[in-house]
Design an enzyme around this catalytic site. Structure first.
Site, PDB file in Angstrom:
ATOM      1  CE1 TYR A  64      -3.880  -2.179   0.179  1.00 21.08           C
ATOM      2  CE2 TYR A  64      -2.575  -3.408   1.767  1.00 21.08           C
ATOM      3  CZ  TYR A  64      -3.663  -3.323   0.918  1.00 21.08           C
ATOM      4  OH  TYR A  64      -4.534  -4.373   0.800  1.00 21.08           O
ATOM      5  CB  SER A  65       4.344   1.795  -1.048  1.00 23.71           C
ATOM      6  OG  SER A  65       5.201   2.877  -1.218  1.00 23.71           O
ATOM      7  CG  ASN A  66       0.447   6.784   0.545  1.00 25.11           C
ATOM      8  OD1 ASN A  66      -0.511   6.251   0.014  1.00 25.11           O
ATOM      9  ND2 ASN A  66       0.427   7.212   1.799  1.00 25.11           N
ATOM     10  CB  ILE A  68       5.058   2.267  -4.808  1.00 24.07           C
ATOM     11  CG1 ILE A  68       6.228   1.515  -4.173  1.00 24.07           C
ATOM     12  CG2 ILE A  68       4.619   1.598  -6.101  1.00 24.07           C
ATOM     13  CD1 ILE A  68       7.436   1.290  -5.069  1.00 24.07           C
TER      14      ILE A  68
END
Ligand code: PLP
Length: 293
Positions: A64-66, A68
Site C-alpha cells: 500500500y505504498s503511497n 510507490i
C-alpha cells in the site's frame, strides 16, 4: 509539473481546540491528486539527479505504498523510466489499487520475496541505469526537497510544527528549515519507532537551530492499523472542519493534536501548524461508506 499555488494554509476551527491555541493546516494534499503531500518534495531532487545523470529511478515499497504510487506518477510527468521493487511475491497475482495505479502510470513492477527485498544493495549492480531511491524517499535529496515546505506560505509566526513520521525524511527537512524559535514535533505512525531518532538526526544539517521531538504514543496500534476510534475521529473531524485525512498518517497526526490539545500540552498562546502530507489515496483500501468523504 505541479502548481504550488494549489497548496493552501487553512485555519483549523473546531469546538475541541483550546481557545488559547491557534491551529492551522498546510494542505500539501492539494498539490496534485497522485503526487500529493510530502511525496513531491521528497522526489523533486531525486528526479533532478536522475535526469542530470540520464538515469531512471528504482525504488522500493510494500503493498500500500503511497511512495510507490507517487514515484510512478512523478516519473511519468518527468518522462523518465522507473522500476518499483515490491515486497511480497504473492501481490503480483492480484494487484491492489495502489499497485495498479503505479503500473498504469508506467512503473515496471518487480515482485520479490522478503529476503531479497531486504538485500537492497544487489539492485544497484543489477540496474546500473537507475538511481536507487530508498523506501519512502529516505535520503538527503528527499530531506532537501522537504526543506521547501515551510517556504510556500509565511510560517515564521508558528511556534509548533506537527507532522506524521514514517521514515522521518519529511520531519528532517522541516527541522532543517524551521526557525530557531519553532519546535518541530514528529508523530511516528509505527509502533516503537525509536530508531527514528537516529534516522532523522542523520539527515539534519549541522546548522539546524529548531528544537525537535518525537512523540511515540500516537501510533494507534502500529503501521497500517486503524481502529473504530480513528475512523470516528476522522469522520467527525471532516464533519466539523471539512478536512479530509488518511488512515495511515494524517488521521493519526490530527488525532495526536486533538489529544495534546485536550491535555493542554501546548503552552497558552501557541500557534500550531500541522502539515497535511497527503496520502488520501490510501483510504481507497477501506470498504465504501466507512469514511464520510
Ligand atoms: C501521507 C504521508 N504522510 C507522512 C508520511 C511520512 O513521511 P516520511 O517517510 O518522510 O516520514 C508519508 C510517507 O511517505 C505519507 O505517505
Amino acid at each position: 509539473m505541479t502548481d504550488l499555488s494549489n497548496i493552501t494554509l487553512d485555519t483549523l476551527k473546531a469546538g475541541w481546540i483550546s481557545p488559547h491555541l491557534h491551529a492551522a493546516v498546510l494542505r500539501l494534499d492539494k498539490l496534485h491528486p497522485e503526487v500529493s503531500g510530502n511525496k513531491w518534495f521528497k522526489l523533486k531532487y531525486n528526479i533532478s539527479i536522475a535526469r542530470e545523470n540520464n538515469k531512471g529511478i528504482l525504488t522500493f515499497g510494500g503493498a500500500y505504498s503511497n511512495h510507490i504510487a507517487a514515484t510512478a506518477m512523478a516519473c511519468k510527468l518527468a518522462n523518465i523510466p522507473c522500476i518499483g521493487i515490491i515486497r511480497g511475491e504473492e501481490l503480483e497475482q492480484n494487484l491492489n489499487h495502489t499497485l495498479k495505479l503505479a503500473k498504469d502510470n508506467g512503473m515496471q513492477l518487480r515482485f520479490t520475496d522478503r529476503n531479497s527485498y531486504r538485500n537492497k544493495t544487489s539492485f544497484a549492480t543489477q540496474y546500473p541505469d537507475y538511481l536507487i531511491v530508498p523506501e519512502g524517499g529516505h535520503n538527503a535529496a528527499g530531506a532537501k526537497g522537504c526543506e521547501e515546505i515551510l517556504t510556500i506560505h509565511p510560517t515564521n509566526d508558528y511556534s509548533h510544527i506537527l507532522c506524521a513520521a514514517g521514515t522521518g525524511t519529511t520531519l528532517a527537512g522541516l527541522i532543517n528549515s524551521a526557525a530557531p524559535h519553532q519546535k518541530v514535533i514528529g508523530i511516528p505512525v509505527l509502533k516503537g519507532a525509536t530508531f527514528l531518532e537516529q534516522e532523522v538526526a542523520a539527515l539534519l544539517s549541522p546548522d539546524h537551530r529548531a528544537e525537535w521531538e518525537l512523540l511515540y504514543q500516537f501510533h494507534g496500534g502500529g503501521y497500517g492499523k486503524s481502529s473504530r476510534e480513528l475512523i470516528n475521529f476522522m469522520n467527525s473531524l471532516y464533519q466539523e472542519t471539512l478536512l479530509p485525512t488518511d488512515i495511515i498518517y494524517t488521521g493519526k497526526m490530527l488525532m495526536a493534536f486533538h489529544q495534546l490539545s485536550l491535555q493542554s500540552w501546548f503552552p497558552a498562546g501557541s500557534r500550531v501548524l500541522m502539515i497535511h502530507t497527503g496520502g488520501l489515496q490510501g483510504n481507497l483500501s477501506l470498504a465504501p461508506n466507512v469514511l464520510l468523504f
